[in-house]
Design a protein around this motif. Sequence first.
Motif, PDB file in Angstrom:
ATOM      1  N   ILE A 139       0.696  -1.022  -0.069  1.00 43.60           N
ATOM      2  CA  ILE A 139       0.007  -0.034  -0.201  1.00 43.60           C
ATOM      3  C   ILE A 139       0.980   1.231   0.166  1.00 43.60           C
ATOM      4  O   ILE A 139       0.790   2.069  -0.723  1.00 43.60           O
ATOM      5  CB  ILE A 139      -0.923   0.172   1.255  1.00 43.60           C
ATOM      6  N   GLU A 140       1.690   1.519   0.924  1.00 46.54           N
ATOM      7  CA  GLU A 140       2.630   2.664   1.036  1.00 46.54           C
ATOM      8  C   GLU A 140       3.967   2.110   0.055  1.00 46.54           C
ATOM      9  O   GLU A 140       4.965   2.073   0.845  1.00 46.54           O
ATOM     10  CB  GLU A 140       2.957   2.736   2.455  1.00 46.54           C
ATOM     11  N   VAL A 220      -9.685  -6.987  -0.248  1.00 45.96           N
ATOM     12  CA  VAL A 220     -11.090  -6.362   0.059  1.00 45.96           C
ATOM     13  C   VAL A 220     -11.042  -4.975  -0.226  1.00 45.96           C
ATOM     14  O   VAL A 220     -11.866  -4.379  -0.721  1.00 45.96           O
ATOM     15  CB  VAL A 220     -11.403  -6.942   1.453  1.00 45.96           C
ATOM     16  N   LEU A 221      -9.953  -4.095   0.276  1.00 45.48           N
ATOM     17  CA  LEU A 221      -9.949  -2.743   0.001  1.00 45.48           C
ATOM     18  C   LEU A 221      -9.693  -2.540  -1.466  1.00 45.48           C
ATOM     19  O   LEU A 221     -10.497  -1.539  -2.044  1.00 45.48           O
ATOM     20  CB  LEU A 221      -8.758  -2.309   0.784  1.00 45.48           C
ATOM     21  N   VAL A 222      -9.157  -3.284  -2.035  1.00 46.77           N
ATOM     22  CA  VAL A 222      -9.054  -3.166  -3.629  1.00 46.77           C
ATOM     23  C   VAL A 222     -10.472  -3.237  -4.386  1.00 46.77           C
ATOM     24  O   VAL A 222     -10.870  -2.611  -5.253  1.00 46.77           O
ATOM     25  CB  VAL A 222      -8.202  -4.386  -4.473  1.00 46.77           C
ATOM     26  N   LEU A 239      -9.272  10.814  -3.099  1.00 51.59           N
ATOM     27  CA  LEU A 239      -8.533  11.764  -3.124  1.00 51.59           C
ATOM     28  C   LEU A 239      -7.389  11.797  -2.042  1.00 51.59           C
ATOM     29  O   LEU A 239      -7.941  11.614  -1.121  1.00 51.59           O
ATOM     30  CB  LEU A 239      -9.123  13.259  -2.963  1.00 51.59           C
ATOM     31  N   GLU A 240      -6.352  12.384  -2.055  1.00 48.19           N
ATOM     32  CA  GLU A 240      -5.153  11.944  -0.939  1.00 48.19           C
ATOM     33  C   GLU A 240      -5.504  13.082  -0.097  1.00 48.19           C
ATOM     34  O   GLU A 240      -5.165  13.014   1.215  1.00 48.19           O
ATOM     35  CB  GLU A 240      -3.802  12.068  -1.536  1.00 48.19           C
ATOM     36  N   ASN A 300      -3.178   6.346  -0.352  1.00 50.89           N
ATOM     37  CA  ASN A 300      -2.053   5.699  -1.169  1.00 50.89           C
ATOM     38  C   ASN A 300      -2.808   4.791  -2.477  1.00 50.89           C
ATOM     39  O   ASN A 300      -2.041   4.016  -3.084  1.00 50.89           O
ATOM     40  CB  ASN A 300      -1.086   4.532  -0.328  1.00 50.89           C
ATOM     41  N   ALA A 301      -3.920   4.999  -2.647  1.00 44.93           N
ATOM     42  CA  ALA A 301      -4.685   3.935  -3.434  1.00 44.93           C
ATOM     43  C   ALA A 301      -3.921   4.295  -4.858  1.00 44.93           C
ATOM     44  O   ALA A 301      -4.082   3.280  -5.784  1.00 44.93           O
ATOM     45  CB  ALA A 301      -6.149   4.593  -3.714  1.00 44.93           C
ATOM     46  N   ARG A 302      -3.558   5.331  -5.295  1.00 48.52           N
ATOM     47  CA  ARG A 302      -2.861   5.712  -6.695  1.00 48.52           C
ATOM     48  C   ARG A 302      -1.495   4.772  -6.894  1.00 48.52           C
ATOM     49  O   ARG A 302      -0.870   4.813  -7.929  1.00 48.52           O
ATOM     50  CB  ARG A 302      -2.948   7.014  -7.032  1.00 48.52           C
ATOM     51  N   LYS A 303      -1.039   4.620  -5.555  1.00 45.52           N
ATOM     52  CA  LYS A 303       0.472   3.751  -5.565  1.00 45.52           C
ATOM     53  C   LYS A 303       0.404   2.609  -5.281  1.00 45.52           C
ATOM     54  O   LYS A 303       1.558   2.116  -4.725  1.00 45.52           O
ATOM     55  CB  LYS A 303       1.217   4.985  -4.601  1.00 45.52           C
TER      56      LYS A 303
END
Length: 449
Positions: A139-140, A220-222, A239-240, A300-303
């Motif tokens: 995630i990070e 699950v988060l995905v 959005l971050e 961190n969704a975009r990373k």
Amino acid sequence: MLVELRAHGLRDLEKSSSWWVGSITVVDGSKVELGDLGNNFMVDESSVGHSKAKTVCAFLQELNDAVKAKFIEEYPEALIESNPSFFSQFTLVVATQLVEDKMVKLDKICRDANVMLIFARSYGLTGFVRIGVKEHAVIESKPDHFLDDLRLNNPWPELKRFAETFDLDTADPIVHKHTPYVIILIKLAEEWARNHGPSLQQIINDSCAEVNSVSSDFWVLVAALKEFIANEGGGEAPLEGSIPDMTSSTELYVNLQKIYQAKAEADFLVMEQRVRKILKQIGRDPDSISKATIKTFCRNARKLKVCRYRLMEDEYNSPVQLELQKYLTDEDYSTAVGFYILLRAVDRFAANYNSFPGQFDGEMDEEISRLKTTAVALLADLGCNGSNLTEDLINEMCRYGAAELHAVAAIIGGIASQEVIKLITRQFVPMSGTFIFSGIDHKSQLLLL
């Protein structure tokens, strides 16, 4: 030698920055010899003749008395053959100086037990590091270079309204000077070309995003992220909520910052609802994933990164032909791929002749000839008939005589340790492929085979 770790604090993804190693177990059946003093910082002259596992364990314990250090006086190769279930008790295994057939077996054992594995080997002026993990989700990922999530190409209503309060046609230079550049870009372009990263699209379209009761928290988060992007997100990830420093008046900057933070909080609340709903649908406790975990995921969704590694046996038996041929014909990779092949060839050599090339006093020319024949046969088995390695590299491998040099061992150990931290903390992206170090030209390269 094997070093096995048990780590704590791994279940809660939001605690990834506060992980700790609970215990470490050193496995080695050999005694400390004089030669070990030149390549192992954890032994000294008083250790000669004593158990290597016990001696190393004692030195390691001095580094941190909060970690429980244990040792087992047994050869790792024997455990691999006679007691494979032994490895299932650990979080991560670091295996050093194993030959090919034992690495292949240990790779299977650890994958079946869902135990993370890192191989490290030092051989003369070369060495390698390779990760053996079925799947590792990050995630990070903390990329070195990444665009701030400012939504310049798709501003939400509150951001649009804020941008509309500015008049860029004014002749007042003070107004221009204190206008945040975000506003300038929004007003000057209907769309701002920004790469959202195809890797995110691949992750949300992964078959693992179709979750069930045994799916990991990450997937699950995905699954919730996929629903969010298709619905409330309007094609965007959450959005971050942070904005970079920029030339602006304090008042305007703070107002802009509040707009981004409010949007990020709203996206988080929607994501939280979707996560709870999915958990309930698959028969799990809706509160089993904490708010802090969901918030970290949103930031961190975009990373996001998902790393999958080939089974070592598959790589060794069926390497990616196009890549292998490219490496063999590319001058920039010739040394790295040469050592990759020769590190495998010396294991075949040892299996056939009961010693590594150049390990004992003997006719060096004969050893070189045998190693060359072995390497050519290995290349043929890999579908690379007609490919040859340089005479210099073959001569070097024989000259090394399977020696482990302290400087090279320190580099290989340092790289392996770095990957251990990445795997346990689930921060930063662990390397893919096989890392090859060459002490001849002081270069290191990753081979993706």
